[in-house]
Structure formats: C-alpha cells, structure tokens
Design an enzyme around this catalytic site. Structure first.
Site, PDB file in Angstrom:
ATOM      1  N   TYR A 163      30.265  20.739 -18.029  1.00 20.48           N
ATOM      2  CA  TYR A 163      29.502  22.171 -18.034  1.00 20.48           C
ATOM      3  C   TYR A 163      29.956  22.899 -19.507  1.00 20.48           C
ATOM      4  O   TYR A 163      29.182  23.575 -19.801  1.00 20.48           O
ATOM      5  CB  TYR A 163      31.039  23.253 -17.423  1.00 20.48           C
ATOM      6  CG  TYR A 163      31.950  23.012 -15.727  1.00 20.48           C
ATOM      7  CD1 TYR A 163      32.301  21.937 -15.773  1.00 20.48           C
ATOM      8  CD2 TYR A 163      30.515  23.631 -14.924  1.00 20.48           C
ATOM      9  CE1 TYR A 163      32.557  21.387 -14.398  1.00 20.48           C
ATOM     10  CE2 TYR A 163      30.675  23.952 -14.012  1.00 20.48           C
ATOM     11  CZ  TYR A 163      32.124  22.630 -13.759  1.00 20.48           C
ATOM     12  OH  TYR A 163      31.706  22.671 -11.818  1.00 20.48           O
ATOM     13  N   LYS A 231      41.038  11.788 -13.472  1.00 17.54           N
ATOM     14  CA  LYS A 231      40.182  10.758 -12.544  1.00 17.54           C
ATOM     15  C   LYS A 231      39.748  10.488 -13.876  1.00 17.54           C
ATOM     16  O   LYS A 231      39.312   8.690 -13.890  1.00 17.54           O
ATOM     17  CB  LYS A 231      38.633  11.171 -12.299  1.00 17.54           C
ATOM     18  CG  LYS A 231      37.633  10.191 -11.477  1.00 17.54           C
ATOM     19  CD  LYS A 231      38.244   9.899  -9.994  1.00 17.54           C
ATOM     20  CE  LYS A 231      37.809   8.310  -9.222  1.00 17.54           C
ATOM     21  NZ  LYS A 231      38.733   8.034  -8.446  1.00 17.54           N
ATOM     22  N   ASP A 285      40.926  12.028  -6.243  1.00 18.19           N
ATOM     23  CA  ASP A 285      39.934  11.846  -4.766  1.00 18.19           C
ATOM     24  C   ASP A 285      41.790  11.626  -4.434  1.00 18.19           C
ATOM     25  O   ASP A 285      41.862  12.471  -2.551  1.00 18.19           O
ATOM     26  CB  ASP A 285      39.505  10.222  -4.581  1.00 18.19           C
ATOM     27  CG  ASP A 285      40.509   9.357  -6.389  1.00 18.19           C
ATOM     28  OD1 ASP A 285      39.689   9.077  -6.619  1.00 18.19           O
ATOM     29  OD2 ASP A 285      41.367   8.447  -5.115  1.00 18.19           O
ATOM     30  N   ASP A 309      36.825  22.266 -10.107  1.00 21.57           N
ATOM     31  CA  ASP A 309      35.613  23.374  -9.766  1.00 21.57           C
ATOM     32  C   ASP A 309      36.085  22.781  -7.851  1.00 21.57           C
ATOM     33  O   ASP A 309      36.104  24.157  -6.742  1.00 21.57           O
ATOM     34  CB  ASP A 309      34.770  22.687 -10.157  1.00 21.57           C
ATOM     35  CG  ASP A 309      33.632  23.982  -9.685  1.00 21.57           C
ATOM     36  OD1 ASP A 309      33.824  24.692  -9.032  1.00 21.57           O
ATOM     37  OD2 ASP A 309      32.186  23.949  -9.278  1.00 21.57           O
TER      38      ASP A 309
END
Ligand code: NAD
Length: 419
Positions: A163, A231, A285, A309
């Site tokens: 972002y 992640k 995930d 998000d």
C-alpha cells in the site's frame, strides 16, 4: 482560533479535544468531533447514525454531555464545496486539529490513476493502525454453525506493505531502470521481461508501533492473546521480519504482561498463567481456515497491511458481512472511525441499507473518548432490535420472520429501545 475557510463552520457550543504529552486524550463535555458524510449511501447511514449517537449520549449523561458535530468534506461533497477538489488540504488540517473524526464511504474510480481517498487519508494523517472488532450479534444471519465463537479484534498495519504505492508499470522507463538494477546489481533475475514491479516495505518501526498498539489494547481490554499473522514462510525479510519484531517487542517492552507458547512449554506452565497475554503467530493462509474451524483460539490479531485487508473482510462475512463490521484508523493523538463497506451506489438515497458498520464505528469512537456508557447503550439497544427481528433488507432476505424496515426506521427502532 485557526483561520478556516467558510466551509469549516466550527460549532460555537463545543470545545476541542486536547491530548497530553503522552497522547492521552482530554475530552471536554461538549467535544467537537468531525464527520464526513461520504458518497453514495453515506447520506442515509450518516443521518441515521447521528440520530442514534446523539440519543445515546443524551440518555447516558442526562444532557450534561453532548457532541458538537463539525461537518468536514471529502469525496463528492468536497468537490462541490472546494471547486472540484475531492480531498482538500483543509480537511486534513481540520482532522488533525480536532483529533477525532468519523466518516462514511468514499468513491474511488478504478484504474484511472485516481488514488484511493481512503488510502490517502490514512497515509497523510499517519493513521498507522486499522482496528476492526469482529463479533456476532444474536439473529444476525451467518454461514457458520457457531458464529458466537467469533470474537476478535484485528489490528492491521495501515501505512506500509504494497500500500506504500511504490509500483512501476510495465513498459515505463522507471520500470526498466529498476529491472536493470535488480538484474545487474543484485542478481535478482527471477522475473519475466516487462513484468510490472512493486516494492513491499515492512520496517521495524512500522511493525512495532502496530504490534504495540495491539498489545496495549489487549492489556487494557483484558483480552487473552495477540496472534501475529504473517506470510513469513515465503516472504522472509518482510512478513517473517514482522513476526520476529513482534516477539522481540513483547519480550523487550511487556515481559511481565505477555508470554509465548515457547516460554510456557519451557517452564511447564500450561495453561497460560492468569493475566498473561499469550503472544502467538499463525501463517496467513492457515489463519483463514482456523477462523472458520476454531475461531475461539484467537482474540486480538496483529497483521501486515494486505493480510489484514483480506482477513478483515473474510471474518466480517462470517458474522454478518461488511454491512455491519465497524472500523477505526488510529495514529498518535488522532483517530478516524469509518464504515468498512463502500458507497453501494445502486442504493444511494433509497433509505434502505444497513447503517450498522458506521453505527458501530461510532460505538468504537465513543469508547475511544471514554464515553463507555453511551457506547454500551447503543450495543444493547441494537441487540434488542435484532432480537425483535427488526432489520434492513440485507439481513431480512436471509432471516425467517424478519420485519424489514428502512434505514431511518431501523434507527428509530434502536432509539426506542434505549431508555
Ligand atoms: P460496496 O461495499 O459499496 O458494495 C458492495 C455491495 O455490498 C452492495 O452492492 C450492497 O449489496 C452491499 N452493501 C454495502 N454496504 C452495505 C450496507 N451498509 N448495507 C447493506 N448492504 C451493503 O463495494 P463496491 O461496490 O465494491 O464499491 C463501490 C464504491 O465504494 C467504489 O467506488 C469503491 O472504491 C468504494 N469503496 C469505498 C470504501 C471506503 O470508503 N472505505 C470501501 C470499499 C469500497
């Protein structure tokens, strides 16, 4: 007094919220709070929510406290007032000056080079933490068997990650320059010719201030754990570093208030010692699966911008959808609360949509300024309204024996259940 343009009509019966040197707010009985109506359904949900917030404050404090609202402009209404400018500089100045604001959704045209107004607001005001509490209210339609098990608060980093907007379009000179630098100077060759390129910055400063806010919240609200979602198995020096810095921060700054699984196992202290906040981490995930299958294992969640998000919208869907999920964007001494859904243009001015997201963002705002009594009055009245199966169209179409009402009638039903 600041010299504002005629668009800023400072309420004469209100006073500014101040902050001490530690950033703690000092809230007068008639605080000036900014509101941005927003585009599309913004008018309907803002009008309904203002009525509910004002009624709750009046009932909770018998008239001794009152919010002095200051309308502030962004989006289409700003363009009308500021000669075509959708995001006037004065709006940033007003929000900074008065410290607390709440906003409806704003339109962002897709793929036209027009920067998202929401992202701009967060970055210019350095609102580094996006906070989304996600819980279920009885009778709200949910795809889960036990939606009551979902009760988490997501802290999403708001200023870094992809972002940051450091992107270079395929075919441009800057893209070619960066590609050459990567291939020739850094021997980073694993991308195809003419690939669009983006940079993902994740810093210790940005990560730690977000995780600190999450831990502070967990301490103040007596929550049980903070889960770092990342992640890091793939993106080791950005997402993985976020996780590492999180554990470091907890050990350095909160050694007495926090504990990790590792520390618990090492000293054989299962279960978690009373009062200690468990710091744990989960790969992004798997987190989606865990929140569907075993949501009770998570409480406060701290995560990077893109993960946050996705995760916040997915979890909101588990307990009723974005039409009801509230949100806040917090910086040092400044906070902007906001509806998490968009402008739903096809419902503009139909007095039809659910005001829940903005309404509960206002509940968070009342808690932020320490007006907890007014905040819980709204939550209780909302619960009572839902128990009577009075809802807007979005919930009505998923419920049996529901009474579908308009946005404004829904607001009246909540106010009726307050006293
Ligand atoms: P959206 O959230 O506006 O609408 C998607 C669908 O969700 C709607 O058609 C409607 O069915 C439902 N919905 C949304 N809010 C609801 C409510 N309060 N009550 C009941 N149902 C509701 O998403 P979109 O269509 O992808 O975006 C429309 C515009 O909003 C775009 O310009 C987008 O950029 C903007 N947007 C703004 C924000 C923001 O200001 N924070 C967030 C997302 C999208």
């Amino acid at each position: 007094m600041v010299n504002w343009s005629p668009n800023v009509v400072e309420p004469s019966d209100g006073a500014r919220i101040e902050a001490d040197e530690n950033g703690h707010l000092q809230v007068p009985d008639h605080p000036i709070i900014c509101y941005i109506e927003g585009d599309g359904i913004g008018y309907d949900i803002t009008t309904a929510s203002l009525r509910i917030w004002d009624a709750a404050v009046k009932i909770a404090y018998g008239g001794s406290r009152k919010i002095a609202w200051l309308e502030t402009y962004a989006g289409e209404k700003a363009a009308a007032h500021y000669d075509g400018d959708y995001m006037p500089d004065e709006t940033f100045e007003v929000l900074k000056h008065f410290r607390v604001g709440i906003k409806g959704p704003l339109t962002t045209p897709v793929g036209t080079g027009f920067r998202s107004l929401n992202v701009t607001l967060r970055q210019v005001l350095d609102l580094f933490a996006c906070i989304r509490p996600i819980r279920w209210y009885q009778n709200v339609p949910s795809p889960l068997k036990r939606p009551q098990d979902v009760n988490v608060v997501i802290f999403r980093e708001n200023t870094e990650d992809i972002y940051a907007g450091i992107e270079f379009a395929s075919g441009t000179a800057d893209n070619r320059k960066l590609a050459r630098f990567l291939r020739e100077d850094l021997a980073a060759n694993h991308f195809f010719e003419d690939a669009g390129l983006g940079i993902k910055p994740i810093s210790p400063f940005g990560s730690k201030r977000l995780i600190r806010a999450a831990i502070e919240y967990a301490i103040q609200r007596e929550r049980k754990s903070v889960t770092l979602v990342h992640k890091g198995n793939i993106q080791k020096y950005t997402e993985g570093a976020f996780q590492k810095w999180g554990y470091e921060l907890a050990a350095d700054e909160y050694p007495d208030q926090t504990i990790t699984w590792e520390a618990m196992s090492a000293n054989g202290s299962h279960p978690n010692p009373a009062g200690k906040i468990l710091i744990q981490d989960v790969i992004a995930d798997i987190m989606f699966q865990k929140m569907l299958l075993r949501p009770r294992e998570h409480d406060v969640i701290a995560t990077t911008n893109l993960n946050g998000d996705y995760l916040s919208d997915a979890l909101a869907a588990q307990v009723g959808g974005v039409g009801i999920a509230p949100g806040a964007n917090i910086g040092d001494g400044i906070a902007l609360f906001e509806a998490t859904h968009g402008t739903a243009p096809k419902y503009t001015n139909l007095d039809k949509v659910n005001p829940g997201s903005l309404l509960f963002s206002g509940v968070m705002m009342l808690e932020h300024i320490g007006w907890f009594e007014a905040a819980s009055l709204i939550t209780q009245a909302y619960e009572a309204t839902l128990l009577d199966r009075i809802v807007t169209y979005d919930f009505a179409r998923q419920m049996d024996q529901a009474t579908e009402v308009s946005t404004s009638a829904f607001a009246s039903s909540i106010i009726d259940r307050m006293s």
